[in-house]
Design an enzyme around this catalytic site. Structure first.
Site, PDB file in Angstrom:
ATOM      1  N   LEU A  40       0.955  -1.097   0.057  1.00  0.00           N
ATOM      2  CA  LEU A  40      -0.032  -0.020   0.010  1.00  0.00           C
ATOM      3  C   LEU A  40       1.088   1.280  -0.081  1.00  0.00           C
ATOM      4  O   LEU A  40       2.154   1.298   0.263  1.00  0.00           O
ATOM      5  CB  LEU A  40      -0.864   0.033   1.258  1.00  0.00           C
ATOM      6  CG  LEU A  40      -1.794  -1.212   1.539  1.00  0.00           C
ATOM      7  CD1 LEU A  40      -2.526  -0.960   2.672  1.00  0.00           C
ATOM      8  CD2 LEU A  40      -2.875  -1.361   0.268  1.00  0.00           C
ATOM      9  N   LYS A  53      12.571  12.088   0.375  1.00  0.00           N
ATOM     10  CA  LYS A  53      12.751  12.867   1.650  1.00  0.00           C
ATOM     11  C   LYS A  53      13.921  12.178   2.193  1.00  0.00           C
ATOM     12  O   LYS A  53      14.671  12.762   2.808  1.00  0.00           O
ATOM     13  CB  LYS A  53      11.581  13.101   2.293  1.00  0.00           C
ATOM     14  CG  LYS A  53      10.510  13.976   1.636  1.00  0.00           C
ATOM     15  CD  LYS A  53      11.132  14.891   1.038  1.00  0.00           C
ATOM     16  CE  LYS A  53       9.827  15.645  -0.005  1.00  0.00           C
ATOM     17  NZ  LYS A  53       9.589  14.926  -1.382  1.00  0.00           N
ATOM     18  N   GLU A 204      14.835  24.650 -18.175  1.00  0.00           N
ATOM     19  CA  GLU A 204      13.525  25.089 -17.994  1.00  0.00           C
ATOM     20  C   GLU A 204      13.106  25.820 -19.015  1.00  0.00           C
ATOM     21  O   GLU A 204      13.578  27.091 -19.386  1.00  0.00           O
ATOM     22  CB  GLU A 204      13.446  25.763 -16.517  1.00  0.00           C
ATOM     23  CG  GLU A 204      12.123  26.529 -16.144  1.00  0.00           C
ATOM     24  CD  GLU A 204      10.778  25.385 -16.342  1.00  0.00           C
ATOM     25  OE1 GLU A 204      10.956  24.174 -15.855  1.00  0.00           O
ATOM     26  OE2 GLU A 204      10.252  26.009 -17.233  1.00  0.00           O
ATOM     27  N   GLY A 271       6.627  16.931 -15.531  1.00  0.00           N
ATOM     28  CA  GLY A 271       5.279  16.968 -15.244  1.00  0.00           C
ATOM     29  C   GLY A 271       4.646  15.510 -15.055  1.00  0.00           C
ATOM     30  O   GLY A 271       5.289  14.386 -15.396  1.00  0.00           O
ATOM     31  N   HIS A 444      11.795  32.967  20.609  1.00  0.00           N
ATOM     32  CA  HIS A 444      12.960  33.652  19.942  1.00  0.00           C
ATOM     33  C   HIS A 444      14.419  32.917  20.359  1.00  0.00           C
ATOM     34  O   HIS A 444      14.164  32.510  21.756  1.00  0.00           O
ATOM     35  CB  HIS A 444      13.206  35.264  20.647  1.00  0.00           C
ATOM     36  CG  HIS A 444      14.284  35.691  20.440  1.00  0.00           C
ATOM     37  ND1 HIS A 444      14.691  36.249  19.125  1.00  0.00           N
ATOM     38  CD2 HIS A 444      15.273  35.773  20.902  1.00  0.00           C
ATOM     39  CE1 HIS A 444      15.933  36.711  19.034  1.00  0.00           C
ATOM     40  NE2 HIS A 444      16.522  36.429  20.039  1.00  0.00           N
TER      41      HIS A 444
HETATM   42  P1  FAD Z   1      -0.992   7.743  -6.113  1.00  0.00           P
HETATM   43  O1  FAD Z   1      -0.089   7.881  -4.919  1.00  0.00           O
HETATM   44  O2  FAD Z   1      -0.204   8.158  -7.493  1.00  0.00           O
HETATM   45  O3  FAD Z   1      -1.265   6.088  -6.150  1.00  0.00           O
HETATM   46  C1  FAD Z   1      -1.876   5.710  -7.298  1.00  0.00           C
HETATM   47  C2  FAD Z   1      -2.138   3.871  -6.936  1.00  0.00           C
HETATM   48  O4  FAD Z   1      -2.854   3.531  -7.988  1.00  0.00           O
HETATM   49  C3  FAD Z   1      -0.423   3.529  -7.322  1.00  0.00           C
HETATM   50  O5  FAD Z   1      -0.190   2.820  -6.447  1.00  0.00           O
HETATM   51  C4  FAD Z   1      -0.863   2.772  -8.727  1.00  0.00           C
HETATM   52  O6  FAD Z   1      -0.126   1.429  -8.618  1.00  0.00           O
HETATM   53  C5  FAD Z   1      -2.326   2.352  -8.656  1.00  0.00           C
HETATM   54  N1  FAD Z   1      -2.992   2.102  -9.531  1.00  0.00           N
HETATM   55  C6  FAD Z   1      -3.102   2.967 -10.752  1.00  0.00           C
HETATM   56  N2  FAD Z   1      -3.914   2.243 -11.713  1.00  0.00           N
HETATM   57  C7  FAD Z   1      -4.431   1.159 -11.281  1.00  0.00           C
HETATM   58  C8  FAD Z   1      -5.237   0.177 -11.685  1.00  0.00           C
HETATM   59  N3  FAD Z   1      -5.847   0.227 -12.949  1.00  0.00           N
HETATM   60  N4  FAD Z   1      -5.218  -1.150 -10.863  1.00  0.00           N
HETATM   61  C9  FAD Z   1      -4.834  -0.919  -9.770  1.00  0.00           C
HETATM   62  N5  FAD Z   1      -3.913  -0.171  -9.262  1.00  0.00           N
HETATM   63  C10 FAD Z   1      -3.949   0.915  -9.878  1.00  0.00           C
HETATM   64  N6  FAD Z   1       3.487  15.186  -3.011  1.00  0.00           N
HETATM   65  C11 FAD Z   1       3.666  15.909  -1.802  1.00  0.00           C
HETATM   66  O7  FAD Z   1       2.406  16.267  -1.580  1.00  0.00           O
HETATM   67  N7  FAD Z   1       4.564  16.140  -0.956  1.00  0.00           N
HETATM   68  C12 FAD Z   1       6.068  15.658  -1.635  1.00  0.00           C
HETATM   69  O8  FAD Z   1       7.015  15.728  -1.127  1.00  0.00           O
HETATM   70  C13 FAD Z   1       5.860  14.957  -3.055  1.00  0.00           C
HETATM   71  N8  FAD Z   1       7.001  14.420  -3.549  1.00  0.00           N
HETATM   72  C14 FAD Z   1       7.144  13.636  -4.498  1.00  0.00           C
HETATM   73  C15 FAD Z   1       8.140  12.993  -5.100  1.00  0.00           C
HETATM   74  C16 FAD Z   1       7.997  12.380  -6.360  1.00  0.00           C
HETATM   75  C17 FAD Z   1       9.408  11.917  -6.740  1.00  0.00           C
HETATM   76  C18 FAD Z   1       6.943  12.033  -6.806  1.00  0.00           C
HETATM   77  C19 FAD Z   1       6.913  11.356  -8.129  1.00  0.00           C
HETATM   78  C20 FAD Z   1       5.807  12.649  -6.478  1.00  0.00           C
HETATM   79  C21 FAD Z   1       5.807  13.444  -5.219  1.00  0.00           C
HETATM   80  N9  FAD Z   1       4.512  13.942  -4.812  1.00  0.00           N
HETATM   81  C22 FAD Z   1       4.567  14.630  -3.435  1.00  0.00           C
HETATM   82  C23 FAD Z   1       3.181  13.851  -5.339  1.00  0.00           C
HETATM   83  C24 FAD Z   1       2.500  12.620  -4.587  1.00  0.00           C
HETATM   84  O9  FAD Z   1       3.166  11.432  -4.681  1.00  0.00           O
HETATM   85  C25 FAD Z   1       1.028  12.504  -5.472  1.00  0.00           C
HETATM   86  O10 FAD Z   1       0.532  13.686  -5.491  1.00  0.00           O
HETATM   87  C26 FAD Z   1       0.321  11.377  -4.647  1.00  0.00           C
HETATM   88  O11 FAD Z   1       1.033  10.156  -4.408  1.00  0.00           O
HETATM   89  C27 FAD Z   1      -1.331  11.168  -5.156  1.00  0.00           C
HETATM   90  O12 FAD Z   1      -1.836  10.375  -4.574  1.00  0.00           O
HETATM   91  P2  FAD Z   1      -3.018   9.592  -5.109  1.00  0.00           P
HETATM   92  O13 FAD Z   1      -3.839   8.974  -3.993  1.00  0.00           O
HETATM   93  O14 FAD Z   1      -3.773  10.361  -6.139  1.00  0.00           O
HETATM   94  O15 FAD Z   1      -2.533   8.560  -6.003  1.00  0.00           O
END
Ligand code: FAD
Length: 466
Positions: A40, A53, A204, A271, A444
């Protein structure tokens, strides 16, 4: 083929998905969570927020140790054992995913591993390592997240071209790496690799790094990193040619080198795109736009009344804490509560060095939206704590509504900016005005004092800085 009948299925076990599943289970709803991963935690825990991190912590210790030379303490050159660095990062991820598995078990949330696709508005088919499972549900929450954007002119199948997931694998420390994209994820990974010894170029397309933040804030970040990264602004990559001895990158624009430049690795961080189109949502009748986003109302409900969506695939900002709160709302609405997702602000933090953090309206947005505002800044060159820490490059900026003096935004650049930002977020949510913040006694010497002091400057109670 096995079959499951449940009140709620959550597709995707990222921060949005597991938060929704846990809240739903706590409210007495029988819940199944489906994820293609075995653990998970989704992107955030497995290949995002948390591993990045853990590595940024390593980078910070290396950089801090080097900086101490200027204060009279010299350590030896760092010896990097990449296998141990990787195991440290993996152990952090492992500890948290194990914790989530325990919390899920405790709540009797059933975890089905496999790739899920809708087959109707009450059915989902999951294909996993143990075969096929058909899940019949009353309600569903789509929380399938997002994945890195790829570019057509880049040889993504070459192992030297990596995305954030590849960068977190830490296969090696390339001598020279290009970070394509000056956003948060690219800069965080660039910070890690530079500290470990890579020479980093950042390209960029826009005229500043971290384009969503205000220019005056980013100017301070850019000034601090100018000796650490070679930054090319208003410049784009037009071709990447994979040759035996390296990746040859052609640039175009204001700071483009005349000839292609050779890199050992290219990190593409331009992105993330939503996974809305990958779950066969159309079979359930759920509308997905051409980019893969699913639109929802304030209760996180899609156009199909028993199907909700949360997290990265419902829109910007793609951040874990936004997904968590949306997940709670979806679960509570399914449980019959009249809740809405209606935050006044969502914080953004780049955990770079120095950190860049902002919340509420930026000055740029205030201008675009015609909001009458005033801002006040406190430079960290006048902060006792920043001086004592040898890190005076920072700045704290507060944005106030001109008519009511209420705090409507704020930004901090400097060490620990992300930790400090919470106070400004709370001030915005609580409708605090400049006087409330200025009269709050801050300890402070702390960096947090700068939030009170910026508010005092706005109030006119400080005219001269020490
Ligand atoms: P996700 O975390 O994207 O999880 C979606 C899950 O769905 C995945 O495990 C995937 O396997 C599963 N899935 C997808 N399609 C299917 C399917 N059809 N069947 C079964 N399973 C499926 N955000 C922050 O707030 N702070 C940070 O410091 C930060 N750092 C980041 C660093 C990196 C390198 C990256 C890549 C992202 C970072 N983010 C950060 C962004 C953050 O990870 C995402 O915004 C967040 O994980 C989104 O959560 P979510 O619940 O939408 O889905």
């Amino acid at each position: 083929m096995s079959e499951i009948k449940t009140q709620l299925v959550v597709l995707g076990a990222g921060p949005g998905g597991y938060s929704a599943a846990f809240r739903a289970a706590d409210l007495g709803i029988e819940t199944v969570i489906v994820d293609a991963r075995e653990t998970l935690g989704g992107v955030c825990l497995n290949v995002g927020c948390i591993p990045s991190k853990a590595l940024l912590h390593v980078a910070k210790v290396i950089d801090d140790a080097k900086e101490m030379a200027a204060h009279g303490v010299t350590f030896g050159e760092p010896k990097i054992d990449l296998d141990k660095v990787r195991s440290w990062k993996d152990s952090v991820v492992g500890q948290l995913t194990k914790g989530l598995a325990g919390m899920s078990k405790m709540r009797k949330v059933k975890h089905v591993q496999g790739y899920g696709k809708f087959t109707g508005s009450n059915t989902l088919e999951v294909e996993g390592k143990d075969g096929k499972t058909t899940i019949t549900f009353d309600n569903a929450i789509i929380a399938a997240g997002s994945e890195p954007v790829t570019l057509p002119f880049i040889p993504h199948d070459d192992p030297r071209v990596i995305d954030s997931t590849g960068a977190l694998e830490m296969q090696d420390v390339p001598e020279k790496m290009l970070v394509l994209g000056g956003g948060i994820i690219g800069l965080e990974m660039g910070t890690v690799y530079r500290a470990l010894g890579s020479q980093i170029d950042v390209v960029e397309f826009l005229d500043q790094l971290i384009p969503a933040a205000d220019k005056d804030v980013i100017k301070i970040y850019q000034k601090y990193v100018k000796d650490k990264f070679n930054v090319m602004l208003e410049t784009k990559v037009t071709a990447v040619e994979a040759k035996k001895d390296g990746l040859y990158v052609t640039f175009e624009g204001k700071q483009a080198p005349a000839e292609p430049v050779k890199y050992d690795k290219v990190l593409v961080a331009v992105g993330r795109r939503p996974n809305g189109a990958l779950v066969a949502a159309d079979k359930a009748g759920v509308n997905v736009d051409e980019r893969g986003f699913i639109s929802v109302d304030k209760q996180m409900r899609t156009n199909v009344s028993n199907i909700y969506a949360i997290g990265d695939l419902v829109g910007q900002p793609m951040l874990a804490h936004k997904a968590v709160h949306e997940g709670h709302v979806a679960a509570e609405v399914i449980a019959g509560k009249k809740h809405y997702f209606d935050p006044k602000c969502i914080p953004s933090v780049a955990y770079t060095d120095p950190e860049v953090a902002w919340v509420g309206v930026t000055e740029k947005e205030a201008k675009e939206q015609g909001i009458k505002y005033e801002s006040a800044t406190f430079p960290w060159a006048a902060s006792g704590r920043a001086i004592a820490s040898g890190r005076t490059e920072g700045m704290t900026k507060m944005i106030f509504d001109k008519d009511t003096n209420r705090v409507i935004g704020g930004a901090i650049v400097g060490i620990n900016a992300g930790e400090m930002l919470g106070e400004i977020g709370l001030a915005i949510e609580m409708g605090a005005d400049a006087e409330d913040v200025a009269l709050t006694i801050h300890a402070h010497p702390t960096l947090n004092e700068s939030i009170g002091l910026a508010s005092e400057i706005f109030e006119g109670s400080i005219t001269d800085l020490p």
